[in-house]
Design an enzyme around this catalytic site. Structure first.
Site, PDB file in Angstrom:
ATOM      1  N   LYS A  20     135.869  -2.325 100.389  1.00  0.00           N
ATOM      2  CA  LYS A  20     136.124  -3.774 100.323  1.00  0.00           C
ATOM      3  C   LYS A  20     134.882  -4.554 100.555  1.00  0.00           C
ATOM      4  O   LYS A  20     133.850  -4.466  99.844  1.00  0.00           O
ATOM      5  CB  LYS A  20     137.403  -4.235 100.806  1.00  0.00           C
ATOM      6  CG  LYS A  20     138.496  -3.281 100.570  1.00  0.00           C
ATOM      7  CD  LYS A  20     138.952  -3.242  99.576  1.00  0.00           C
ATOM      8  CE  LYS A  20     140.036  -1.967  99.294  1.00  0.00           C
ATOM      9  NZ  LYS A  20     141.102  -1.724 100.255  1.00  0.00           N
TER      10      LYS A  20
ATOM     11  N   TYR B 152     148.889  -2.633 105.047  1.00  0.00           N
ATOM     12  CA  TYR B 152     148.681  -1.984 103.851  1.00  0.00           C
ATOM     13  C   TYR B 152     149.457  -0.997 103.405  1.00  0.00           C
ATOM     14  O   TYR B 152     149.990  -0.315 104.152  1.00  0.00           O
ATOM     15  CB  TYR B 152     147.257  -1.479 104.051  1.00  0.00           C
ATOM     16  CG  TYR B 152     146.461  -0.898 102.690  1.00  0.00           C
ATOM     17  CD1 TYR B 152     146.030  -1.663 101.658  1.00  0.00           C
ATOM     18  CD2 TYR B 152     146.351   0.576 102.615  1.00  0.00           C
ATOM     19  CE1 TYR B 152     145.587  -0.997 100.576  1.00  0.00           C
ATOM     20  CE2 TYR B 152     145.864   0.998 101.512  1.00  0.00           C
ATOM     21  CZ  TYR B 152     145.450   0.097 100.420  1.00  0.00           C
ATOM     22  OH  TYR B 152     145.002   0.893  99.447  1.00  0.00           O
TER      23      TYR B 152
HETATM   24  C1  LIG Z   1     141.823  -0.884 100.761  1.00  0.00           C
HETATM   25  C2  LIG Z   1     142.565  -0.975 102.146  1.00  0.00           C
HETATM   26  C3  LIG Z   1     142.708   0.368 102.718  1.00  0.00           C
HETATM   27  C4  LIG Z   1     142.742   1.661 102.456  1.00  0.00           C
HETATM   28  O1  LIG Z   1     141.326   2.000 102.047  1.00  0.00           O
HETATM   29  P1  LIG Z   1     140.642   2.839 100.944  1.00  0.00           P
HETATM   30  O2  LIG Z   1     139.303   2.883 100.986  1.00  0.00           O
HETATM   31  O3  LIG Z   1     141.350   2.520  99.307  1.00  0.00           O
HETATM   32  O4  LIG Z   1     141.334   4.150 101.097  1.00  0.00           O
HETATM   33  C5  LIG Z   1     143.255   0.021 103.883  1.00  0.00           C
HETATM   34  N1  LIG Z   1     143.439  -1.243 104.702  1.00  0.00           N
HETATM   35  C6  LIG Z   1     143.259  -2.175 103.905  1.00  0.00           C
HETATM   36  C7  LIG Z   1     143.731  -3.606 104.298  1.00  0.00           C
HETATM   37  C8  LIG Z   1     142.947  -2.156 102.823  1.00  0.00           C
HETATM   38  O5  LIG Z   1     142.574  -3.296 101.874  1.00  0.00           O
END
Ligand SMILES: *Cc1c(COP(=O)(O)O)cnc(C)c1O
Length: 390
Positions: free
Chosen positions: A203, A106
């Protein structure tokens, strides 16, 4: 009060029953949100279970336990964002420690690790974890921590968690797995030997695109307690309100994932045979290079996919202009279908050459397949793709 989630290790039951019927005052079936920042002592030097909400909060603790139960781990820690969960893991590192991260992790994680390493907080090795030669060379440096993220973003590359865990443990490294793309419903890294699993709950876990949050679960109690100590120390624990919302979203996670991936499989099949498409990246397709490993270590293929469109960036523009159901936005994992252009959006921070090296071309498009009616999703994609080629 019974903790219903302890009755079983079935994800659907844990997701639904966690934190239900725990209110001793009124018998509220759904526990109230505890917004209080502080808690009274029973008497001089007689603390109750909670004393201050940065350190511990009943609403957050219930949510943390739910995720720990789902991942079958010991300690769950709810953080303010996914990135603060990653940052929390960095507290385990000293300046002479080495960390191994995947080259396609990421973007936010990549930025955090590279910038902290630049300041000398630890040594960093970036590798393609599917390249055995590179990975063996990296592990020869006896890292303290190996970060794994599978499937990767945006090309859905899959790495073998169990294999990486085994060779990492052989050199004494801890393994932490970013499980955001699949959720504990489709992949449980602690069961494959990992020491830490973490998520951006922004997510799939929350699933409604209205909370930014994170969570981390450890296999061992002692490591969990050490990290919980740091979470309080640096002050990155998640809020009660966000914990409440995320737990509310969590209750339908298993059934959402079922629909998400059913839709995604159909979208992938549809794109594969579409004249405007030159490549589809989805682990659920037999020809995907990660298909067999995904089948072995996941209980489903998830709902993230990407594809290459004919006609380059012009076709991308036309497609986006004509889509009606899809929303042009970054992020993923919400019930609504989102579409994005990694090169100018999620991966814009990467140099053009680095993008191409990572396989991110101008014509690459990423989709987070939602749970709308599949006929509407396919019809919208089809009309947009037809327009993109005119
Ligand atoms: C979005 C995401 C993150 C970071 O998370 P946040 O809630 O935006 O801080 C880390 N890893 C993956 C795979 C992501 O999709």
């Amino acid at each position: 009060m019974p903790n219903n989630s302890k009755l079983t290790n079935k994800v659907s039951t844990i997701a639904v029953r966690s934190g239900i019927n725990i209110d001793e005052h009124y018998g509220a079936v759904v526990a109230p949100i505890h917004l209080s920042s502080t808690y009274s002592l029973n008497a001089f030097n007689e603390k109750r279970q909670f004393d201050y909400s940065r350190t511990g909060n009943p609403t957050r603790a219930t949510f943390a336990q739910a995720i720990a139960d789902l991942e079958q781990g010991s300690v769950g820690i709810v953080t303010s964002t996914g990135m603060s969960a990653v940052h929390l893991i960095c507290q385990l590192l000293s300046c002479d420690d080495t960390v191994v991260i995947p080259h396609d992790c990421y973007g936010g994680s990549y930025r955090l690790f590279t910038h902290l390493a630049k300041r000398g907080l630890f040594r960093l090795v970036v590798v393609d974890q599917n390249n055995d030669v590179e990975l063996t060379k990296a592990l020869a440096q006896q890292p303290k921590l190996v970060l794994v993220e599978t499937p990767s973003n945006p090309l859905l590359r899959v790495v073998d968690i169990e294999k990486i865990v085994n060779i990492s443990h052989d050199v004494g490294a801890l393994v932490a797995v970013d499980n955001t793309f699949l959720s504990p419903v489709l992949q449980q890294p602690l069961q494959l030997g990992a020491d830490i699993v973490f998520h951006s709950t922004t997510k799939y876990i929350n699933g409604h695109s209205d909370v930014v949050g994170g969570v981390l679960v450890t296999k061992e109690q002692a490591l969990g307690e050490e990290l919980a100590w740091w979470a309080n120390c640096i002050g990155i624990t998640g809020s009660a309100f966000d914990s409440y919302l995320a737990q509310r979203g969590l209750r339908t996670l298993p059934i959402r994932m079922k629909q998400h991936q059913e839709n995604a499989q159909q979208v992938a099949q549809f794109l594969k045979s579409h004249a405007a498409i030159t490549a589809v990246y989805f682990p659920g397709l037999k020809e995907h290079p990660g298909h067999d490993i995904a089948k072995k270590q996941q209980t489903g293929f998830g709902a993230m996919l990407s594809f290459e469109i004919k006609g380059g960036v012009n076709a991308v523009k036309k497609l986006f202009a004509h889509l009606k159901l899809f929303t042009l936005a970054q992020s993923l994992g919400g019930v609504e279908s989102l579409i994005s252009h990694p090169s100018t959006m999620t991966h814009a921070g990467m140099e053009k050459e680095a993008q191409l090296e990572a396989g991110i071309s101008q014509s690459l498009i990423r989709v987070s397949v939602g749970i709308e009616a599949i006929d509407d999703i396919l019809a919208d994609l089809n009309q947009g793709l037809v327009q993109s080629q005119l």
